[in-house]
Design an enzyme around this catalytic site. Structure first.
Site, PDB file in Angstrom:
ATOM      1  N   ASP A   1     -21.434 -79.175   4.618  1.00  0.00           N
ATOM      2  CA  ASP A   1     -20.272 -78.403   4.193  1.00  0.00           C
ATOM      3  C   ASP A   1     -19.655 -79.167   3.033  1.00  0.00           C
ATOM      4  O   ASP A   1     -19.223 -80.318   3.207  1.00  0.00           O
ATOM      5  CB  ASP A   1     -19.280 -78.259   5.347  1.00  0.00           C
ATOM      6  CG  ASP A   1     -18.054 -77.424   4.991  1.00  0.00           C
ATOM      7  OD1 ASP A   1     -17.780 -77.232   3.786  1.00  0.00           O
ATOM      8  OD2 ASP A   1     -17.350 -76.968   5.914  1.00  0.00           O
TER       9      ASP A   1
ATOM     10  N   ASN B   1     -25.293 -75.784  -5.978  1.00  0.00           N
ATOM     11  CA  ASN B   1     -25.257 -74.329  -5.998  1.00  0.00           C
ATOM     12  C   ASN B   1     -24.194 -73.737  -5.070  1.00  0.00           C
ATOM     13  O   ASN B   1     -23.719 -72.628  -5.310  1.00  0.00           O
ATOM     14  CB  ASN B   1     -26.637 -73.792  -5.602  1.00  0.00           C
ATOM     15  CG  ASN B   1     -26.619 -72.319  -5.284  1.00  0.00           C
ATOM     16  OD1 ASN B   1     -26.500 -71.474  -6.175  1.00  0.00           O
ATOM     17  ND2 ASN B   1     -26.712 -71.978  -4.002  1.00  0.00           N
TER      18      ASN B   1
ATOM     19  N   THR C   1     -29.395 -76.783   1.976  1.00  0.00           N
ATOM     20  CA  THR C   1     -28.301 -77.083   2.905  1.00  0.00           C
ATOM     21  C   THR C   1     -27.609 -75.791   3.314  1.00  0.00           C
ATOM     22  O   THR C   1     -27.657 -74.771   2.609  1.00  0.00           O
ATOM     23  CB  THR C   1     -27.248 -78.034   2.303  1.00  0.00           C
ATOM     24  OG1 THR C   1     -26.410 -77.302   1.389  1.00  0.00           O
ATOM     25  CG2 THR C   1     -27.896 -79.210   1.602  1.00  0.00           C
TER      26      THR C   1
ATOM     27  N   ILE D   1     -30.798 -78.787  -2.707  1.00  0.00           N
ATOM     28  CA  ILE D   1     -30.048 -77.616  -3.159  1.00  0.00           C
ATOM     29  C   ILE D   1     -28.927 -77.337  -2.170  1.00  0.00           C
ATOM     30  O   ILE D   1     -29.190 -77.054  -0.991  1.00  0.00           O
ATOM     31  CB  ILE D   1     -30.945 -76.365  -3.243  1.00  0.00           C
ATOM     32  CG1 ILE D   1     -32.183 -76.628  -4.094  1.00  0.00           C
ATOM     33  CG2 ILE D   1     -30.157 -75.172  -3.786  1.00  0.00           C
ATOM     34  CD1 ILE D   1     -33.205 -75.504  -4.026  1.00  0.00           C
TER      35      ILE D   1
ATOM     36  N   THR E   1     -26.908 -60.473  -4.823  1.00  0.00           N
ATOM     37  CA  THR E   1     -26.850 -61.380  -3.680  1.00  0.00           C
ATOM     38  C   THR E   1     -25.751 -60.904  -2.738  1.00  0.00           C
ATOM     39  O   THR E   1     -25.093 -59.887  -2.981  1.00  0.00           O
ATOM     40  CB  THR E   1     -26.533 -62.818  -4.137  1.00  0.00           C
ATOM     41  OG1 THR E   1     -25.183 -62.869  -4.617  1.00  0.00           O
ATOM     42  CG2 THR E   1     -27.477 -63.271  -5.243  1.00  0.00           C
TER      43      THR E   1
ATOM     44  N   TYR F   1     -11.360 -67.813  -9.516  1.00  0.00           N
ATOM     45  CA  TYR F   1     -12.802 -68.082  -9.593  1.00  0.00           C
ATOM     46  C   TYR F   1     -13.184 -68.549 -10.995  1.00  0.00           C
ATOM     47  O   TYR F   1     -13.890 -69.548 -11.163  1.00  0.00           O
ATOM     48  CB  TYR F   1     -13.580 -66.818  -9.229  1.00  0.00           C
ATOM     49  CG  TYR F   1     -15.079 -66.996  -9.210  1.00  0.00           C
ATOM     50  CD1 TYR F   1     -15.701 -67.669  -8.165  1.00  0.00           C
ATOM     51  CD2 TYR F   1     -15.869 -66.496 -10.239  1.00  0.00           C
ATOM     52  CE1 TYR F   1     -17.078 -67.844  -8.148  1.00  0.00           C
ATOM     53  CE2 TYR F   1     -17.245 -66.651 -10.234  1.00  0.00           C
ATOM     54  CZ  TYR F   1     -17.843 -67.332  -9.178  1.00  0.00           C
ATOM     55  OH  TYR F   1     -19.214 -67.504  -9.165  1.00  0.00           O
TER      56      TYR F   1
ATOM     57  N   LYS G   1     -14.794 -72.367 -11.803  1.00  0.00           N
ATOM     58  CA  LYS G   1     -16.106 -72.526 -12.430  1.00  0.00           C
ATOM     59  C   LYS G   1     -15.970 -73.087 -13.848  1.00  0.00           C
ATOM     60  O   LYS G   1     -16.809 -73.876 -14.306  1.00  0.00           O
ATOM     61  CB  LYS G   1     -16.840 -71.180 -12.460  1.00  0.00           C
ATOM     62  CG  LYS G   1     -17.290 -70.697 -11.078  1.00  0.00           C
ATOM     63  CD  LYS G   1     -18.307 -71.635 -10.462  1.00  0.00           C
ATOM     64  CE  LYS G   1     -18.932 -71.070  -9.205  1.00  0.00           C
ATOM     65  NZ  LYS G   1     -19.972 -71.947  -8.641  1.00  0.00           N
TER      66      LYS G   1
END
Length: 267
Positions: free
Chosen positions: A50, A77, A32, A7, A177, A142, A146
């Site tokens: 990264d 992710n 990660t 992930i 989050t 953004y 996406k």
């Protein structure tokens, strides 16, 4: 034998929630982070990665393979938020966002494909966003990054079918989050022609995240996808109205839908 899962961006937020959920379900999970030493209490290993540095991607993937001999699931992710009037966002910030949200996932996919092709199996889950289904004011970059990943997946999964490798998207809505804290925010300039409307939209966006859903909802969705023999191309996870907004975009005339968005963002 438990499936081996990698992930990206597994140190916080949605990635951490997915990792912990899968860990408790018996999966072998590797997460990660750009700085794994900052997260001493992770219940699964965190590897340095990264997504903007190919050498770190290669090293992390190789570490998983050397350790477990296989890699069954990649969850792309890692991502970054960005807000602001498109006219006022510096070009270098636009490119940096695409490096993280679009080119980064591509490079991680490239790194895992030789192993998955060799073992004749694999699943790649790209975490996109409901925002990627529409051009949102002051989130246009953004939305574009996406949305690009959504479309890329449609093409990529067809190319991978002959190798028994599955690929899918899962698009979350707003979740509680720390993504807002890590966003690039174009400065709210006093003399900007966008000052009033951008200011209102920024407050609204932050409120949506603060009141967002529990990220465990995403974790459960990903778990179900992994346990599906033939995953769909697109999944959406979030509150009803967030998912319904995609349906409305399909059925309403463009200008009517645009007006709904402008009213919502108080433009």
């Amino acid at each position: 034998m438990s499936k081996v899962v990698l992930i990206t961006g597994g140190s916080s937020g949605i990635g951490k929630s997915i990792g912990e959920f899968l860990h408790h379900k018996g999966f072998t999970v590797f997460g990660t982070s750009r700085n794994p030493s900052n997260y001493k209490n992770s219940i699964f290993p965190l590897l340095e990665l990264d997504v903007k540095q190919v050498s770190t991607i290669t090293a992390a993937v190789q570490t998983v393979i050397d350790s477990k001999g296989r890699l069954d699931v990649l969850i792309n992710n890692a991502g970054a938020g960005i807000t602001g009037p498109i006219e006022e966002i510096p070009e270098e910030e636009i490119k940096a966002n695409f490096d993280t949200n679009f080119f980064g996932p591509i490079n991680v996919i490239k790194a895992v494909l030789p192993q998955m092709r060799g073992q004749k199996s694999g699943l790649i889950i790209n975490v996109t966003s409901i925002a990627g289904y529409m051009g949102l004011p002051y989130r246009g970059i953004y939305s574009a990054s996406k949305g690009a990943l959504e479309i890329l997946t449609e093409a990529f999964r067809m190319e991978l079918k002959p190798f028994d490798i599955e690929m899918t998207n899962v698009a979350p809505g707003d979740f509680a989050t720390n993504i807002a804290a890590g966003r690039y925010h174009a400065p709210l300039k006093e003399d900007s022609p966008y000052n009033a409307s951008y200011g209102k939209s920024l407050e609204l966006m932050n409120a949506h995240v603060d009141a967002g859903s529990d990220p465990e909802m995403m974790a459960k969705a990903v778990y179900n996808i992994i346990n599906t023999n033939k995953p769909k191309i697109h999944y959406k996870v979030g509150e009803f109205m967030q998912k319904f907004s995609i349906v409305l975009k399909r059925v309403l005339p463009d200008r009517v839908y645009e007006k709904l968005l402008m009213n919502h963002y108080k433009i």
